[in-house]
Design a protein around this motif. Structure first.
Motif, PDB file in Angstrom:
ATOM      1  N   SER A 285       0.654  -1.321  -0.398  1.00 28.96           N
ATOM      2  CA  SER A 285       0.243   0.010   0.325  1.00 28.96           C
ATOM      3  C   SER A 285       0.670   1.491   0.268  1.00 28.96           C
ATOM      4  O   SER A 285       1.805   1.164   0.439  1.00 28.96           O
ATOM      5  CB  SER A 285      -0.850  -0.228   1.163  1.00 28.96           C
ATOM      6  OG  SER A 285      -1.839   1.240   1.071  1.00 28.96           O
ATOM      7  N   GLY A 286       0.498   2.320  -1.111  1.00 30.30           N
ATOM      8  CA  GLY A 286       1.742   3.963  -1.111  1.00 30.30           C
ATOM      9  C   GLY A 286       2.523   3.354  -1.460  1.00 30.30           C
ATOM     10  O   GLY A 286       3.470   4.114  -1.381  1.00 30.30           O
ATOM     11  N   GLY A 288       2.433   3.487  -5.350  1.00 29.17           N
ATOM     12  CA  GLY A 288       2.913   3.585  -5.801  1.00 29.17           C
ATOM     13  C   GLY A 288       2.121   3.076  -7.487  1.00 29.17           C
ATOM     14  O   GLY A 288       2.771   3.441  -8.636  1.00 29.17           O
ATOM     15  N   ASN A 290      -0.720   3.055  -9.211  1.00 32.09           N
ATOM     16  CA  ASN A 290      -1.237   3.997  -9.663  1.00 32.09           C
ATOM     17  C   ASN A 290      -0.552   4.699 -10.488  1.00 32.09           C
ATOM     18  O   ASN A 290      -1.025   5.487 -11.881  1.00 32.09           O
ATOM     19  CB  ASN A 290      -2.197   4.940  -8.993  1.00 32.09           C
ATOM     20  CG  ASN A 290      -3.652   3.989  -8.270  1.00 32.09           C
ATOM     21  OD1 ASN A 290      -4.348   3.543  -9.143  1.00 32.09           O
ATOM     22  ND2 ASN A 290      -3.860   4.052  -7.094  1.00 32.09           N
ATOM     23  N   SER A 291       0.939   5.046  -9.713  1.00 36.40           N
ATOM     24  CA  SER A 291       1.617   6.247 -11.090  1.00 36.40           C
ATOM     25  C   SER A 291       2.199   4.870 -12.176  1.00 36.40           C
ATOM     26  O   SER A 291       1.985   5.205 -13.600  1.00 36.40           O
ATOM     27  CB  SER A 291       2.393   6.638 -10.395  1.00 36.40           C
ATOM     28  OG  SER A 291       3.341   5.518  -9.828  1.00 36.40           O
ATOM     29  N   LYS A 317     -12.139  -0.858  -5.103  1.00 34.15           N
ATOM     30  CA  LYS A 317     -11.783   0.022  -4.018  1.00 34.15           C
ATOM     31  C   LYS A 317     -12.960   1.315  -4.840  1.00 34.15           C
ATOM     32  O   LYS A 317     -13.308   1.635  -3.882  1.00 34.15           O
ATOM     33  CB  LYS A 317     -10.473   0.946  -3.944  1.00 34.15           C
ATOM     34  CG  LYS A 317      -9.686  -0.383  -3.087  1.00 34.15           C
ATOM     35  CD  LYS A 317      -8.441   0.551  -2.502  1.00 34.15           C
ATOM     36  CE  LYS A 317      -7.387   0.933  -4.261  1.00 34.15           C
ATOM     37  NZ  LYS A 317      -5.946   1.067  -3.584  1.00 34.15           N
ATOM     38  N   GLN A 417      -1.616  -6.001  -4.404  1.00 34.21           N
ATOM     39  CA  GLN A 417      -0.373  -5.214  -3.002  1.00 34.21           C
ATOM     40  C   GLN A 417      -0.078  -6.661  -2.107  1.00 34.21           C
ATOM     41  O   GLN A 417       1.533  -7.275  -2.247  1.00 34.21           O
ATOM     42  CB  GLN A 417      -1.774  -5.429  -1.789  1.00 34.21           C
ATOM     43  CG  GLN A 417      -1.617  -4.472  -1.702  1.00 34.21           C
ATOM     44  CD  GLN A 417      -2.728  -2.631  -0.527  1.00 34.21           C
ATOM     45  OE1 GLN A 417      -2.009  -3.432   0.248  1.00 34.21           O
ATOM     46  NE2 GLN A 417      -3.292  -2.492  -1.442  1.00 34.21           N
ATOM     47  N   ARG A 484      11.261   3.878 -12.636  1.00 31.22           N
ATOM     48  CA  ARG A 484      10.976   5.321 -11.383  1.00 31.22           C
ATOM     49  C   ARG A 484       9.814   5.347 -12.265  1.00 31.22           C
ATOM     50  O   ARG A 484       9.450   5.765 -12.709  1.00 31.22           O
ATOM     51  CB  ARG A 484      11.609   6.328 -10.332  1.00 31.22           C
ATOM     52  CG  ARG A 484      10.118   7.014  -9.427  1.00 31.22           C
ATOM     53  CD  ARG A 484      10.692   7.422  -8.646  1.00 31.22           C
ATOM     54  NE  ARG A 484      10.381   8.052  -7.560  1.00 31.22           N
ATOM     55  CZ  ARG A 484      10.577   8.689  -6.406  1.00 31.22           C
ATOM     56  NH1 ARG A 484      11.095   9.410  -6.726  1.00 31.22           N
ATOM     57  NH2 ARG A 484       9.636   8.516  -5.433  1.00 31.22           N
ATOM     58  N   ALA A 485       7.762   4.874 -12.109  1.00 28.83           N
ATOM     59  CA  ALA A 485       7.025   5.955 -12.461  1.00 28.83           C
ATOM     60  C   ALA A 485       6.681   7.308 -12.773  1.00 28.83           C
ATOM     61  O   ALA A 485       6.898   7.633 -11.245  1.00 28.83           O
ATOM     62  CB  ALA A 485       5.595   5.085 -12.404  1.00 28.83           C
ATOM     63  N   TRP A 487       4.720  10.232 -12.608  1.00 25.81           N
ATOM     64  CA  TRP A 487       4.177  11.699 -11.153  1.00 25.81           C
ATOM     65  C   TRP A 487       2.932  11.991 -12.372  1.00 25.81           C
ATOM     66  O   TRP A 487       3.138  12.790 -12.242  1.00 25.81           O
ATOM     67  CB  TRP A 487       4.674  11.086 -10.386  1.00 25.81           C
ATOM     68  CG  TRP A 487       3.546  11.893  -9.202  1.00 25.81           C
ATOM     69  CD1 TRP A 487       4.128  13.879  -8.229  1.00 25.81           C
ATOM     70  CD2 TRP A 487       2.995  11.526  -8.367  1.00 25.81           C
ATOM     71  NE1 TRP A 487       2.854  13.621  -7.559  1.00 25.81           N
ATOM     72  CE2 TRP A 487       1.645  12.449  -6.862  1.00 25.81           C
ATOM     73  CE3 TRP A 487       2.125  10.185  -8.396  1.00 25.81           C
ATOM     74  CZ2 TRP A 487       1.416  12.520  -6.619  1.00 25.81           C
ATOM     75  CZ3 TRP A 487       1.378   9.989  -7.581  1.00 25.81           C
ATOM     76  CH2 TRP A 487       0.644  11.628  -6.840  1.00 25.81           C
TER      77      TRP A 487
END
Ligand SMILES: Nc1ncnc2c1ncn2[C@@H]1O[C@H](COP(=O)(O)OP(=O)(O)OP(=O)(O)O)[C@@H](O)[C@H]1O
Length: 510
Positions: A285-286, A288, A290-291, A317, A417, A484-485, A487
């Protein structure tokens, strides 16, 4: 002088002459014996040194095969072909490597750069410097227990000597150096009296000694640890999302959607269409997730707007995807709705199959036959935590889409997750996997496959402040690569929605 004296003198001189002659002969014999002994000693010594040299070369070949063979090859080249040809060949190879590096940094680094850098760092940095750092950081063992030899001489004096070989301190030995794009792994063998925890405690001091921001220690065996130094971090700052308002439709490549940056500071692309496009992204969770979803959508925004791509959102969700609801052609929250949406997609896929079977091998993307992109958030929520019947049906539909959809223009991207097999039974059907920050080391292997962690995909060590950072491996990537996706902030999602729905081109400042 009478005859008697004369006789004695004569006899004495004769005796003396005989003694001199005997001594002369003896001296000659002794000289030739000494000469022979000296010659034998020289031959013996020369043989001894040759044997020692051969033994040393063999030992070096066994312990450092690459370096020794390279040095021997260079020496042999110089001897037989001359140094000039060696210099010219060296320049040609160096120019070739530089060109390769310029043209394709990642493949150069993974096939040649890493090996060269590891070799160089081993000999030029870690072998000479690490013992010093370890000693300074208290990671050496003092040999107070060295045995003392007492020698009593004839005159009663005592001589105290220490075993020179074992006197002083004992230090861990460097066993291997492996240099990745951002991290160096230095494998060391501990000496008796040390434990891996000692190295954990000294990690900060070691980082300072190496002049890097981070140093981490991994226990590989009871007496072997890997001291990992982070040389650089090109992904420390968030990567801005693409300025989709400035993109034109012709620049969109669905096989290479821009998704963020790699640890080499280069663009990271993800295929949304064709080979390897079904993607599973795992992350706590957290982390990233979604990015990873929004960023490629933003980079193909013109294709979504023009109807070449139709996005389906399944959002158990009911929050994340709902924020950009207008982007999604189909949208589901509840398990029942999700099943309906998946049924619809499978039916569309079957219709396309009936229409194109035998005519083309891959359905070209067009407005009539758009790419159907399914964004399935929290896939585990529906494949584990629903009633058995719905769960089985959802799993079946996802399996159909992932196994048959590629050539027909259907792509599924799932986010989870907990990447365990019972949470995502269809895990293996996603050819491309991305592992963001996870809570346990075992999750890395579950997502990226066996050996991923050992080869440097340390996703359980990604910090909470590094959301969107993760590892990719496989599908043409030889070593796990940190990425790194981009943002995509909330206002960008809203702007993207407005852009694709024709509700005004707002654009987003990157
Ligand atoms: N690529 C990124 N760069 C910088 N920060 C990011 C990035 N992605 C996400 N974040 C930050 O991390 C937060 C959590 O991200 P996100 O909602 O995508 O996590 P998640 O993995 O989907 O978590 P959950 O499963 O709980 O929804 C975001 O609100 C944002 O502040």
């Amino acid at each position: 002088m009478n005859a008697h004296t004369l006789g004695i003198l004569l006899l004495g001189s004769t005796g003396l002459a005989v003694v001199v002659w005997v001594l002369h002969k003896l001296g000659k014999a002794l000289a030739s014996v000494a000469e022979a002994l000296a010659a034998a000693a020289v031959v013996f010594l020369a043989l001894w040194w040759v044997l020692k040299a051969v033994a040393w070369i063999f030992k070096e070949i066994l312990t450092h095969p690459r370096t020794t063979l390279a040095v021997l090859a260079v020496a042999a080249w110089c001897f037989w072909l001359g140094w000039l040809s060696l210099v010219v060949s060296g320049c040609v190879v160096a120019a070739g490597l530089l060109t390769w590096r310029r043209l394709h940094l990642v493949s150069f680094d993974q096939w040649a750069g890493r090996a060269l850098r590891s070799w160089w760092f081993r000999w030029a940095l870690y072998m000479p410097k690490l013992p010093e750092w370890l000693h300074a950081c208290g990671l050496s063992v003092k040999d107070d227990t060295v045995p003392v030899d007492l020698t009593v001489t004839l005159v009663g004096r005592k001589k105290i000597t220490r075993d020179q070989q074992r006197a002083g301190v004992r230090l861990p030995k460097v066993r291997r150096v492996r240099s990745g794009a951002s991290w160096d792994e230095v494998r060391v063998e501990l000496v008796p009296g040390q434990k891996p925890e000692d190295f954990d405690e000294a990690a900060r001091e070691l980082a300072v000694a190496r002049k890097v921001a981070r140093c981490q220690v991994r226990e590989l065996a009871p007496n072997v640890v890997s001291i990992d130094f982070q040389r650089r971090d090109l992904l420390a700052a968030p990567v801005p999302c693409p300025r989709f308002a400035e993109l034109d439709a012709s620049s969109v490549d669905l096989r290479r959607a821009w998704a963020g940056r790699t640890e080499y500071g280069q663009d990271w692309h993800l295929p949304l269409y064709g080979s390897g496009s079904h993607t599973l992204t795992a992350g706590a969770s957290g982390a990233g997730k979604n990015s990873v979803m929004w960023c490629p959508l933003a980079s193909i925004a013109p294709a979504i707007r023009d109807g070449l791509v139709r996005v389906t959102g399944i959002d158990p969700k009911g929050m994340e995807l709902a924020y950009g609801r207008g982007i999604f052609h189909r949208y589901a929250v509840t398990p029942k709705d999700a099943l309906e949406v998946l049924d619809e997609l499978v039916a569309a896929m079957d219709a396309r199959k009936a229409e194109f079977a035998g005519r083309v091998r891959t359905v070209p993307v067009s407005v009539e036959n758009p790419l159907e992109l399914v964004e399935f958030d929290e896939i585990g929520a529906l494949t584990k935590y629903t009633d058995r019947k719905t769960r089985e049906q959802i799993i079946e539909k996802v399996a159909l889409l992932t196994t048959q959809g590629r050539a027909l223009g259907f792509t599924v991207r799932g986010y989870v997750q907990e990447p365990t097999k019972d949470t995502v039974p269809v895990r293996e059907l996603f050819p491309r996997r991305i592992c963001l920050r996870v809570t346990s080391k075992s999750h890395v292997g579950m997502v990226l496959g066996d050996q991923a962690y050992e080869r440097g995909a340390w996703a359980n060590r990604i910090g909470e402040s590094e959301a969107g950072t993760g590892y990719v491996w496989g599908e043409g990537i030889r070593e796990p690569m940190r990425v790194r996706a981009g943002w995509v902030p909330d206002e960008a999602v809203k702007a993207l929605e407005a852009f694709v729905t024709g509700g005004g081109v707002l654009g987003v400042a990157a």
